[in-house]
Motif scaffolding. Structure first.
Motif, PDB file in Angstrom:
ATOM      1  N   ASN A  17       1.508  -8.282  -9.980  1.00 37.26           N
ATOM      2  CA  ASN A  17       0.263  -7.792  -9.404  1.00 37.26           C
ATOM      3  C   ASN A  17      -0.827  -8.858  -9.516  1.00 37.26           C
ATOM      4  O   ASN A  17      -1.181  -9.279 -10.605  1.00 37.26           O
ATOM      5  CB  ASN A  17      -0.171  -6.507 -10.108  1.00 37.26           C
ATOM      6  CG  ASN A  17      -1.311  -5.816  -9.417  1.00 37.26           C
ATOM      7  OD1 ASN A  17      -1.935  -6.354  -8.511  1.00 37.26           O
ATOM      8  ND2 ASN A  17      -1.599  -4.604  -9.837  1.00 37.26           N
ATOM      9  N   PRO A  77      -5.481   4.164   1.624  1.00 29.16           N
ATOM     10  CA  PRO A  77      -4.306   4.133   0.764  1.00 29.16           C
ATOM     11  C   PRO A  77      -4.594   4.784  -0.588  1.00 29.16           C
ATOM     12  O   PRO A  77      -5.703   4.683  -1.110  1.00 29.16           O
ATOM     13  CB  PRO A  77      -4.016   2.639   0.601  1.00 29.16           C
ATOM     14  CG  PRO A  77      -5.302   1.962   0.895  1.00 29.16           C
ATOM     15  CD  PRO A  77      -6.036   2.833   1.854  1.00 29.16           C
ATOM     16  N   SER A  78      -3.596   5.460  -1.148  1.00 29.62           N
ATOM     17  CA  SER A  78      -3.740   6.016  -2.488  1.00 29.62           C
ATOM     18  C   SER A  78      -3.578   4.915  -3.531  1.00 29.62           C
ATOM     19  O   SER A  78      -4.112   5.011  -4.634  1.00 29.62           O
ATOM     20  CB  SER A  78      -2.707   7.123  -2.724  1.00 29.62           C
ATOM     21  OG  SER A  78      -1.397   6.637  -2.500  1.00 29.62           O
ATOM     22  N   LYS A  79      -2.848   3.860  -3.172  1.00 33.43           N
ATOM     23  CA  LYS A  79      -2.680   2.692  -4.031  1.00 33.43           C
ATOM     24  C   LYS A  79      -2.648   1.446  -3.167  1.00 33.43           C
ATOM     25  O   LYS A  79      -2.140   1.475  -2.050  1.00 33.43           O
ATOM     26  CB  LYS A  79      -1.383   2.785  -4.834  1.00 33.43           C
ATOM     27  CG  LYS A  79      -1.359   3.932  -5.811  1.00 33.43           C
ATOM     28  CD  LYS A  79      -0.064   3.977  -6.581  1.00 33.43           C
ATOM     29  CE  LYS A  79      -0.070   5.194  -7.511  1.00 33.43           C
ATOM     30  NZ  LYS A  79       1.204   5.368  -8.174  1.00 33.43           N
ATOM     31  N   CYS A  80      -3.203   0.361  -3.699  1.00 34.00           N
ATOM     32  CA  CYS A  80      -3.208  -0.914  -2.988  1.00 34.00           C
ATOM     33  C   CYS A  80      -2.998  -2.029  -4.000  1.00 34.00           C
ATOM     34  O   CYS A  80      -3.770  -2.147  -4.954  1.00 34.00           O
ATOM     35  CB  CYS A  80      -4.526  -1.118  -2.245  1.00 34.00           C
ATOM     36  SG  CYS A  80      -4.634  -2.709  -1.393  1.00 34.00           S
ATOM     37  N   TYR A  81      -1.950  -2.793  -3.797  1.00 32.97           N
ATOM     38  CA  TYR A  81      -1.639  -3.918  -4.677  1.00 32.97           C
ATOM     39  C   TYR A  81      -1.574  -5.195  -3.858  1.00 32.97           C
ATOM     40  O   TYR A  81      -1.262  -5.167  -2.673  1.00 32.97           O
ATOM     41  CB  TYR A  81      -0.264  -3.746  -5.336  1.00 32.97           C
ATOM     42  CG  TYR A  81      -0.064  -2.463  -6.079  1.00 32.97           C
ATOM     43  CD1 TYR A  81      -0.502  -2.333  -7.391  1.00 32.97           C
ATOM     44  CD2 TYR A  81       0.585  -1.388  -5.498  1.00 32.97           C
ATOM     45  CE1 TYR A  81      -0.309  -1.154  -8.087  1.00 32.97           C
ATOM     46  CE2 TYR A  81       0.783  -0.205  -6.192  1.00 32.97           C
ATOM     47  CZ  TYR A  81       0.340  -0.096  -7.486  1.00 32.97           C
ATOM     48  OH  TYR A  81       0.518   1.062  -8.171  1.00 32.97           O
ATOM     49  N   MET A 119       0.836  -1.199   0.000  1.00 33.86           N
ATOM     50  CA  MET A 119       0.000   0.000   0.000  1.00 33.86           C
ATOM     51  C   MET A 119       0.866   1.242   0.000  1.00 33.86           C
ATOM     52  O   MET A 119       1.961   1.241   0.554  1.00 33.86           O
ATOM     53  CB  MET A 119      -0.890   0.036   1.239  1.00 33.86           C
ATOM     54  CG  MET A 119      -1.984  -0.970   1.243  1.00 33.86           C
ATOM     55  SD  MET A 119      -3.141  -0.567   2.562  1.00 33.86           S
ATOM     56  CE  MET A 119      -3.957  -2.124   2.722  1.00 33.86           C
ATOM     57  N   GLU A 120       0.337   2.288  -0.614  1.00 31.39           N
ATOM     58  CA  GLU A 120       0.969   3.604  -0.572  1.00 31.39           C
ATOM     59  C   GLU A 120      -0.022   4.584   0.035  1.00 31.39           C
ATOM     60  O   GLU A 120      -1.210   4.560  -0.310  1.00 31.39           O
ATOM     61  CB  GLU A 120       1.364   4.055  -1.977  1.00 31.39           C
ATOM     62  CG  GLU A 120       2.435   3.192  -2.606  1.00 31.39           C
ATOM     63  CD  GLU A 120       2.785   3.628  -4.018  1.00 31.39           C
ATOM     64  OE1 GLU A 120       2.456   4.787  -4.408  1.00 31.39           O
ATOM     65  OE2 GLU A 120       3.385   2.811  -4.739  1.00 31.39           O
ATOM     66  N   GLU A 165      -0.613   8.757   1.035  1.00 33.01           N
ATOM     67  CA  GLU A 165      -0.143  10.108   0.738  1.00 33.01           C
ATOM     68  C   GLU A 165      -0.623  11.143   1.749  1.00 33.01           C
ATOM     69  O   GLU A 165      -0.093  12.230   1.799  1.00 33.01           O
ATOM     70  CB  GLU A 165      -0.591  10.519  -0.671  1.00 33.01           C
ATOM     71  CG  GLU A 165       0.055   9.673  -1.745  1.00 33.01           C
ATOM     72  CD  GLU A 165      -0.413  10.019  -3.148  1.00 33.01           C
ATOM     73  OE1 GLU A 165      -1.261  10.929  -3.290  1.00 33.01           O
ATOM     74  OE2 GLU A 165       0.063   9.368  -4.090  1.00 33.01           O
ATOM     75  N   ARG A 175      -3.870  -8.407  -7.850  1.00 27.77           N
ATOM     76  CA  ARG A 175      -5.069  -7.763  -7.313  1.00 27.77           C
ATOM     77  C   ARG A 175      -6.344  -8.248  -7.990  1.00 27.77           C
ATOM     78  O   ARG A 175      -7.398  -8.333  -7.363  1.00 27.77           O
ATOM     79  CB  ARG A 175      -4.964  -6.253  -7.410  1.00 27.77           C
ATOM     80  CG  ARG A 175      -6.194  -5.608  -6.772  1.00 27.77           C
ATOM     81  CD  ARG A 175      -6.139  -4.143  -6.656  1.00 27.77           C
ATOM     82  NE  ARG A 175      -7.455  -3.710  -6.220  1.00 27.77           N
ATOM     83  CZ  ARG A 175      -7.664  -2.778  -5.336  1.00 27.77           C
ATOM     84  NH1 ARG A 175      -6.659  -2.161  -4.789  1.00 27.77           N
ATOM     85  NH2 ARG A 175      -8.888  -2.443  -5.000  1.00 27.77           N
TER      86      ARG A 175
END
Length: 103
Positions: free
Chosen positions: A82, A70-74, A54-55, A57, A84
């Motif tokens: 990936n 999260p701004s991104k979740c893989y 996760m990212e 921000e 996902r």
């Protein structure tokens, strides 16, 4: 000898349900940004040694409260591919809270 007969059909592969809760974080105001990247899986499980990446921000510095997701979740496998699309992911937001200093 055998005679092979193929019958067309449909194969359905269901996604793995996964619910992730972003953990809350709080502190007293100190002028530094409060962030959090902690989470818990509260329903479902990762398969085949997959892992979550996760990212985040968002952060908060001034007293107050914000929601964090999260701004991104893989979901990646051991080769960082990936995965996902194999999961149905529900993310429950967390809360970042900065309390006013008593000074």
């Amino acid at each position: 000898n055998y005679e092979l007969i193929f019958n067309p059909g449909t194969v359905t592969i269901k996604k793995v349900n996964l619910t992730i809760k972003i953990e809350d974080a709080a502190k007293v105001y100190d002028g530094k940004v409060l962030t959090s990247s902690n989470y818990s899986i509260i329903s479902g499980s990762l398969k085949n040694n997959n892992k979550i990446v996760m990212e985040f921000e968002k952060g908060i510095t001034q007293p107050g409260e914000i929601e964090i997701t999260p701004s991104k979740c893989y979901i990646v496998d051991s080769n960082n591919v990936n995965m996902r699309d194999n999961y149905q992911i529900t993310i429950i937001p967390g809360t970042l809270t900065v309390y006013e200093s008593e000074d």
